[in-house]
Design an enzyme around this catalytic site. Structure first.
Site, PDB file in Angstrom:
ATOM      1  CG  ASP A   1      -3.140  -8.433  15.710  1.00 50.92           C
ATOM      2  OD1 ASP A   1      -3.937  -7.691  16.314  1.00 50.92           O
ATOM      3  OD2 ASP A   1      -1.911  -8.227  15.719  1.00 50.92           O
TER       4      ASP A   1
ATOM      5  CG  ASP B   1       3.646  -7.083  10.526  1.00 46.18           C
ATOM      6  OD1 ASP B   1       2.767  -7.306   9.665  1.00 46.18           O
ATOM      7  OD2 ASP B   1       3.378  -6.771  11.702  1.00 46.18           O
TER       8      ASP B   1
ATOM      9  CG  ASP C   1       9.112  -5.466  11.909  1.00 46.21           C
ATOM     10  OD1 ASP C   1       8.129  -5.921  11.303  1.00 46.21           O
ATOM     11  OD2 ASP C   1       9.098  -5.239  13.128  1.00 46.21           O
TER      12      ASP C   1
ATOM     13  CG  ASP D   1      -2.037  -0.985   1.172  1.00 46.41           C
ATOM     14  OD1 ASP D   1      -2.164  -1.667   0.136  1.00 46.41           O
ATOM     15  OD2 ASP D   1      -2.797  -1.107   2.152  1.00 46.41           O
TER      16      ASP D   1
END
Length: 505
Positions: free
Chosen positions: A238, A145, A147, A90
């Site tokens: 989540d 994610d 990282d 995005d």
């Protein structure tokens, strides 16, 4: 004493009592952990064949880490014909070009990898994941994610647990690529170790609900649909989906021995932004789901743990109130010759603060920490938790009042070990007026410390110091914006070796 003073002390001790209850819950978590420590999860049966898996990588403006993420995922040991990778981007900056080129490079190497770009960010991360499911080919869906650096054996160690048709999700533990970067990253790592090693293990093995942490986990795809899909009316999609799925009867598995290293924020404002999102999202989820959970026919132990889990951040509101009341309480009682009643505070403070030590010391010992290496950070850990109270109390209030806000990503920098990285200004946490309030509280406790020393009320000094140091450190660090250097160009992609991954774990 006047009626007002009596009421004041009544409120003060009521706040202490509630905080002590939440603090004592950590003792229960430690107890449940050690009680069920050796109840190791094992796959029930064998899968007839390896299933098709889709790995979703939701990213938004992650130019410093997106290549590291994609390369680590492409190293996962799994048959290529059964593995699909979706880069759900995005982004609105240079990340788009970097990610697109990286995806094309790995596609040419034979990986089934696709790049999906949205321009509206509807639903933020939850919207991106839901959008990716429309074209996903996998029977199971893993999420990482930006990282994270998953280990090559991630799928081979998690997929076998789905031989049990009741298992809907498997979560693994987070490791820390940059634990050694600073005292802030050390503290965050200890916070997360306590959450994963003690809390997740205790909840899972005692039969209570625990949550998917948004990353480093794998879902049975039908579980997501059966629970109502990804929804974005809270900031913790989540946590929301996890509780809806478990209420439906799906079982979750937590594997603390399987570790996916990740980067923790290196800057105070980025850390505060992350904590604000987590605190607000948990209370939003509590408002949304807790009434339904409490009215259900679930066992009492499950309901009780769900209540403490989802409302735990309410303690930050009480912590701010305590910060205002504690110095005044000391002054009121001293002026009326009630010096001896200051000892009445000790049982409450010990319940609330000693539980922190027991909880986090247990987590560090369970992963092999010895000597003074990590335990020396515990006083700072308690101060940091207090210093975050204003930031997180604001998040709780926003959630209680129904104030909506967008999903604010936590800036990633590609930090590893003690390396200082260079990042663009747009990748730094936003400055706000919050540090001024935090420093005002620090000044308030400086006056309280002077009063306590001047009047020889030494029993109050250690607790005043915890509050003073916490507010001072958080406020000053927010103003200084950390140690990161600023550059307007992106650094070369970061390569993480297997040895670095092992050390982070």
């Amino acid at each position: 004493m006047t009626t007002v003073e009596i009421l004041f002390l009544g409120v003060y001790f009521s706040v202490l009592c509630v905080l002590a209850v939440y603090g004592s819950h950590r003792y229960r978590m430690a107890y449940l952990y050690y009680r069920h420590k050796f109840n190791l999860p094992t796959p029930k049966g064998m899968l007839p064949a390896l299933p098709r898996v889709t790995i979703q990588l939701p990213i938004f403006n992650e130019m410093y880490v997106v290549e590291r993420l994609v390369e680590s995922v492409c190293r996962i040991d799994y048959p290529r014909e059964l593995l699909e990778i979706q880069v759900l981007d995005d982004s609105t900056d240079e990340t788009c070009g970097i990610a697109r080129a990286c995806v094309e490079r790995h596609r040419q190497q034979g990986h089934d990898i696709v790049y999906i770009h949205r321009t509206n960010r509807q639903g933020f991360k939850a919207g991106a994941l839901e959008n990716g499911l429309k074209t996903a080919k996998g029977e199971f869906v893993a999420v990482f994610d930006a990282d994270f650096v998953p280990s090559p054996d991630f799928l081979l160690r998690t997929v076998p647990f789905f031989a049990d048709s009741k298992v809907g999700m498997v979560q693994v533990r987070w490791g820390h690529l940059n634990r050694e970067f600073s005292i802030l990253t050390q503290a965050q790592s200890i916070f997360l170790d306590g959450h994963f090693i003690i809390e997740h293990t205790a909840r899972h093995r005692s039969g209570c609900f625990f949550n998917f942490n948004g990353t480093a986990g794998i879902w049975r795809r039908v579980t997501i649909g059966d629970a109502g899909g990804w929804q974005h009316d809270t900031l913790t999609e989540d946590l929301d989906l996890s509780y809806r799925a478990q209420v439906k009867g799906w079982q979750f598995i937590f594997l603390p021995e399987v570790i996916s290293p990740a980067e923790v924020p290196v800057e105070m404002n980025a850390f505060k932004s992350q904590q604000h999102r987590w605190a607000k999202g948990s209370i939003q989820t509590a408002r949304k789901l807790l009434p339904m959970i409490l009215k259900s026919d679930l066992p009492f132990a499950v309901k009780r743990e769900a209540f403490f889990h989802l409302t735990n951040n309410m303690a930050y509101l009480l912590m701010v109130l305590l910060s205002v009341l504690m110095p005044l309480s000391m002054v009121v009682r001293f002026q009326h010759g009630l010096y001896g009643t200051l000892f009445l505070d000790l049982p409450f403070f010990i319940t609330a603060t000693a539980s922190v030590c027991v909880f986090y010391v247990s987590a560090q010992r369970e992963q092999g920490a010895k000597g003074w290496a990590r335990f020396k950070y515990l006083p700072f850990l308690m101060s940091l938790g207090i210093g975050l109270a204003i930031n997180n109390a604001r998040a709780v209030l926003e959630a209680l009042l129904g104030q909506q806000s967008g999903f604010t990503r936590t800036p990633k920098t590609g930090s590893e070990g003690k390396k200082i990285v260079a990042v663009k200004k747009t990748y730094r946490g936003d400055k706000t007026l919050m540090p001024i309030i935090e420093l005002s509280f620090a000044a308030y406790f400086s006056g309280a410390l002077w009063f306590a020393i001047d009047k020889r009320i030494y029993t109050s000094v250690p607790f005043i110091l915890l509050f003073l140091v916490g507010f001072l450190y958080v406020g000053v660090s927010s103003l200084l914006q950390g140690r990161l250097k600023i550059s307007e160009s992106a650094p070369a992609p970061v390569k993480v070796t297997e040895e670095q991954t092992r050390r982070a774990a």
